[in-house]
Write an enzyme that holds these catalytic residues in place. Structure first.
Site, PDB file in Angstrom:
ATOM      1  N   CYS A  74       0.866  -1.181   0.000  1.00 20.68           N
ATOM      2  CA  CYS A  74       0.000   0.000   0.000  1.00 20.68           C
ATOM      3  C   CYS A  74       0.898   1.226   0.000  1.00 20.68           C
ATOM      4  O   CYS A  74       1.660   1.437   0.957  1.00 20.68           O
ATOM      5  CB  CYS A  74      -0.924   0.005   1.210  1.00 20.68           C
ATOM      6  SG  CYS A  74      -1.914   1.524   1.334  1.00 20.68           S
ATOM      7  N   GLU A 202     -10.869  -0.883  -3.816  1.00 25.32           N
ATOM      8  CA  GLU A 202      -9.740  -1.704  -3.385  1.00 25.32           C
ATOM      9  C   GLU A 202     -10.214  -3.093  -2.968  1.00 25.32           C
ATOM     10  O   GLU A 202     -11.202  -3.220  -2.224  1.00 25.32           O
ATOM     11  CB  GLU A 202      -9.005  -1.052  -2.218  1.00 25.32           C
ATOM     12  CG  GLU A 202      -8.241   0.207  -2.599  1.00 25.32           C
ATOM     13  CD  GLU A 202      -7.226   0.591  -1.539  1.00 25.32           C
ATOM     14  OE1 GLU A 202      -6.357  -0.254  -1.230  1.00 25.32           O
ATOM     15  OE2 GLU A 202      -7.303   1.724  -1.031  1.00 25.32           O
ATOM     16  N   GLY A 214      -2.596   2.313  -6.618  1.00 25.59           N
ATOM     17  CA  GLY A 214      -3.584   2.557  -7.673  1.00 25.59           C
ATOM     18  C   GLY A 214      -3.293   3.826  -8.447  1.00 25.59           C
ATOM     19  O   GLY A 214      -3.478   3.879  -9.670  1.00 25.59           O
TER      20      GLY A 214
END
Length: 269
Positions: A74, A202, A214
């Site tokens: 992330c 997500e 992303g």
């Protein structure tokens, strides 16, 4: 009962609960991620991030989504980890290596005159598997661009992002058979050269305010399809990230904010 100190932090609105496992032992992170992430009855977050020691890097990061599944990477969380490590006095370095399930990432915290970290640049590595894909019928969209940033992404370019039902379409595409491990889905509208509006679904968390990997995948897909150059401002619900693709090293760098919302203490058995 054990009292565990945590920090609630967000990067462009993508919020997680952060625990230093070099102090606190967390044996059931999947269960705690589900319990703690619940709004109203929990702390409320997109998931749980465990900061730990590493044998191959300066530190390590593990991420558990709000549904308990473990994520590989992330970008927003990694920036917050950089802020946490510096401001907690765990490092004084401005180049920090971080072990993740998708490999070692390099963090560059930007130190303010008050000796705090307001933003972090992350070397997100080399994107792979970039290709245009046919989605078939029943999804609302028939084609997209697949990109791996250490985790799988599907970027769909649209003319008007305000007309996209992100929840309805994203929840279907997350389980598209092209992606056996599920996929993060980005809907992107190119506004003008260098600016892209993006919303994200997500995997494991649903709609979130932002997604660092992303944003990187979206910028890479835009460049791959000649919709943008190697530098993009990706504008998400929670904020804007600056993404730059280096044509020499082939690496993607992401720069964005990291915010500490509050600290707290919670009991676990």
């Amino acid at each position: 009962m054990i009292h565990v100190r945590f920090a609630k932090m967000h990067g462009a609105g993508n919020d997680y609960i952060y625990v230093n496992t070099m102090i606190y032992s967390i044996d059931n992170p999947s269960e705690l991620a589900v319990e703690w992430s619940k709004p109203h009855v929990g702390i409320g977050s997109d998931g749980l991030v465990l900061i730990g020691a590493s044998k191959v890097a300066d530190f390590s990061m593990r991420i558990f989504n709000a549904d308990g599944s473990e994520a590989m990477m992330c970008g927003n969380a990694s920036r917050c980890v950089g802020k946490y490590l510096y401001e907690e006095g765990l490092t004084t370095k401005t180049t920090v290596s971080l072990e993740t399930l998708s490999g070692i990432k390099i963090l560059h915290p930007h130190i303010s005159s008050e000796n705090t970290v307001e933003s972090v640049t992350v070397d997100m590595g080399i994107p792979s598997g970039v290709r245009e894909v046919e989605l078939g019928s029943g999804y609302g969209f028939t084609e997209g661009v697949a990109v791996s940033m250490g985790n799988p992404h599907l970027v769909i370019f649209v003319d008007d992002i305000s007309k996209v039902d992100v929840a309805a379409v994203g929840s279907k595409l997350e389980y598209h058979p092209l992606f056996p491990d599920r996929v993060n889905v980005e809907f992107a509208q190119v506004l003008e050269e260098g600016k892209i509006r993006m919303r994200v679904w997500e995997r494991g968390s649903g709609i979130t305010q932002a997604c660092g990997t992303g944003a990187c995948a979206t910028a890479v897909a835009a460049m791959f399809t000649k919709r943008s150059s190697n530098k993009s401002s990706v504008i998400m619900d929670g904020g804007t990230l600056q993404i730059e693709y280096n044509p020499d090293s082939l690496h993607v760098n992401m720069t964005g904010p990291a915010v500490r919302v509050f600290d707290g203490e919670i009991k676990i058995s």
